[in-house]
Design an enzyme around this catalytic site. Structure first.
Site, short mmCIF file in Angstrom:
data_model
loop_
_atom_site.label_atom_id
_atom_site.label_comp_id
_atom_site.label_asym_id
_atom_site.label_seq_id
_atom_site.Cartn_x
_atom_site.Cartn_y
_atom_site.Cartn_z
N LEU A 33 0.83 -1.16 0.16
CA LEU A 33 -0.05 -0.02 -0.15
C LEU A 33 0.88 1.39 -0.30
O LEU A 33 1.79 1.50 0.49
CB LEU A 33 -0.94 -0.05 1.03
CG LEU A 33 -2.00 -1.28 1.43
CD1 LEU A 33 -2.70 -1.13 2.68
CD2 LEU A 33 -2.63 -1.31 0.15
N HIS A 37 -3.30 4.34 -2.38
CA HIS A 37 -4.44 3.26 -1.95
C HIS A 37 -5.10 4.17 -0.74
O HIS A 37 -6.21 3.86 -0.51
CB HIS A 37 -3.74 2.09 -1.49
CG HIS A 37 -3.29 1.35 -2.41
ND1 HIS A 37 -1.76 1.02 -2.53
CD2 HIS A 37 -3.57 0.60 -3.54
CE1 HIS A 37 -1.47 0.11 -3.64
NE2 HIS A 37 -2.74 -0.05 -4.08
N GLN A 148 -7.89 6.28 -10.87
CA GLN A 148 -7.94 6.73 -12.09
C GLN A 148 -6.55 6.36 -13.00
O GLN A 148 -6.58 6.12 -14.17
CB GLN A 148 -8.02 8.33 -12.27
CG GLN A 148 -7.94 8.78 -13.94
CD GLN A 148 -9.14 8.52 -14.50
OE1 GLN A 148 -10.32 8.40 -14.01
NE2 GLN A 148 -8.82 8.25 -15.77
N LYS A 149 -5.58 6.01 -12.04
CA LYS A 149 -4.19 5.47 -12.95
C LYS A 149 -4.34 4.51 -13.53
O LYS A 149 -3.77 4.12 -14.63
CB LYS A 149 -3.10 5.31 -11.80
CG LYS A 149 -2.00 4.96 -12.50
CD LYS A 149 -0.80 4.60 -11.35
CE LYS A 149 -1.02 3.47 -10.72
NZ LYS A 149 -0.36 2.25 -11.51
N ASP A 150 -5.27 3.46 -13.27
CA ASP A 150 -5.65 2.19 -13.74
C ASP A 150 -6.96 2.63 -14.72
O ASP A 150 -7.85 1.90 -14.52
CB ASP A 150 -5.82 1.12 -12.82
CG ASP A 150 -4.63 0.88 -12.05
OD1 ASP A 150 -3.74 0.39 -12.78
OD2 ASP A 150 -4.72 0.78 -10.99
N GLN A 153 -8.83 -0.09 -16.63
CA GLN A 153 -9.31 -1.23 -15.58
C GLN A 153 -10.61 -0.80 -15.27
O GLN A 153 -11.56 -1.63 -15.19
CB GLN A 153 -8.36 -1.51 -14.64
CG GLN A 153 -8.90 -2.24 -13.46
CD GLN A 153 -7.97 -2.52 -12.24
OE1 GLN A 153 -6.89 -3.47 -12.44
NE2 GLN A 153 -7.90 -1.90 -11.22
N VAL A 176 -3.06 9.86 -7.61
CA VAL A 176 -2.44 10.51 -6.71
C VAL A 176 -0.81 10.33 -6.98
O VAL A 176 -0.29 9.40 -7.33
CB VAL A 176 -2.43 9.95 -5.36
CG1 VAL A 176 -1.36 10.29 -4.22
CG2 VAL A 176 -3.93 9.85 -4.84
N ARG A 187 4.48 -0.69 -7.84
CA ARG A 187 5.88 -1.28 -8.84
C ARG A 187 6.85 -0.03 -8.73
O ARG A 187 8.22 -0.22 -9.11
CB ARG A 187 5.65 -1.39 -10.30
CG ARG A 187 4.60 -2.59 -10.24
CD ARG A 187 4.41 -3.10 -11.84
NE ARG A 187 3.87 -4.35 -12.04
CZ ARG A 187 2.66 -4.60 -12.09
NH1 ARG A 187 1.54 -3.68 -11.82
NH2 ARG A 187 2.28 -5.99 -12.14
#
EC number: 6.3.2.1
Length: 281
Positions: A33, A37, A148-150, A153, A176, A187
């Site tokens: 995390l 997250h 929103q980064k993904d 998805q 963020v 990652r």
């Protein structure tokens, strides 16, 4: 805060919560995390009575040559962070709990998955859609929170929830970023000091695109080529894709008209990073 590791125990907990008439907010994660997250968790706390965070590194969304075994895992540290964000329950099943011997059911979403990460990572969204459906069925959240980064998805899961008439709201929370602009990601921990510096090319190239649109450029291919050229100036960067599509349908377009998604995936050394921005012509 409580940690639940089995589906049966989670179902019992959910039944008790529902019997009290309380709402459930779910934040699905693979752990490791970070502040991104925690932002989702704090928003879930504001909008739900009970917040459940799932921590599960899902094997079905990783390809055979991807980083499933190396993906960072730290339940102890994750638990401390989740507790500070007001989380009520961590659902932390093992792989054999989610996919017991003989498991053979999967969710497929056509169209929207055949581009971007879905094109470069075959089977990825099949695994994502399947595990999220299982989490929705077990935890029965009223709202699920995704970053929103993904972007792809989230759009895939919104399509799935709509098509399958799932009784759930999917909330999208803005990306963020670190102070220097790098999108927060588990990652990022794989990056060396030099690679961490090189990774800034993702956010800087997105800002370049924003500046181009602000200055009046609306030709999709012209913008895409300038973003590619910007990334290629970084020696440690290898482009997986740079794509521009309509938002939220992810249709092929020639011009920036209305909301548009610029999404990119870039390898910095051995680490694959993704980022995106919503452009509006």
């Amino acid at each position: 805060m409580r940690i639940i590791e089995t589906i049966e125990e989670m179902k019992i907990f959910v039944k008790q919560v529902k019997a009290r008439g309380l709402s459930i907010g779910l934040v699905p994660t693979m752990g490791s995390l970070h502040e991104g997250h925690l932002t989702l968790m704090r928003q879930a706390k504001e909008q739900s009575d009970i917040v459940v965070v799932s921590i599960f590194v899902n094997p079905t969304q990783f390809g055979p040559n991807e980083d499933y075994t190396k993906y960072p895992r730290d339940l102890t540290g994750d638990s401390v962070q989740a507790g500070t964000a007001g989380v009520d329950v961590i659902f932390h099943p093992q792989a054999q709990e989610m996919y017991p011997k003989g498991y053979s059911s999967f969710i497929e979403i056509d169209g929207i998955t055949q581009k971007l990460c879905g094109l470069s990572r075959p089977g990825h969204f099949r695994g994502v859609a399947t595990v999220v459906t299982k989490l929705f069925n077990v935890i029965q959240p009223d709202i699920a929170f995704f970053g929103q980064k993904d972007a792809q998805q989230v759009l895939v899961l919104q399509r799935m929830a709509s098509d399958l008439n799932m009784n759930i709201v999917i909330e999208i929370v803005p990306i963020v970023r670190e102070k220097d602009g790098l999108a927060m990601s588990s990652r990022n921990a794989f990056l060396s000091v030099e690679e961490r510096r090189a990774a800034l090319v993702l956010s800087s190239s997105l800002q370049l695109a924003k500046q181009l649109v602000t200055s009046g450029e609306i030709n999709v291919e012209a913008i895409r080529q300038q973003v590619i050229a910007s990334i290629q100036l970084e020696e440690l960067a290898q482009i997986d894709y740079v794509e521009i599509h309509s938002y939220p349908l992810l249709e092929t377009i020639d011009q920036i008209i209305g909301k548009t998604l610029l999404a990119l995936a870039v390898r910095i050394g051995n680490t694959r990073l993704i980022d995106n921005i919503i452009l509006e012509g």
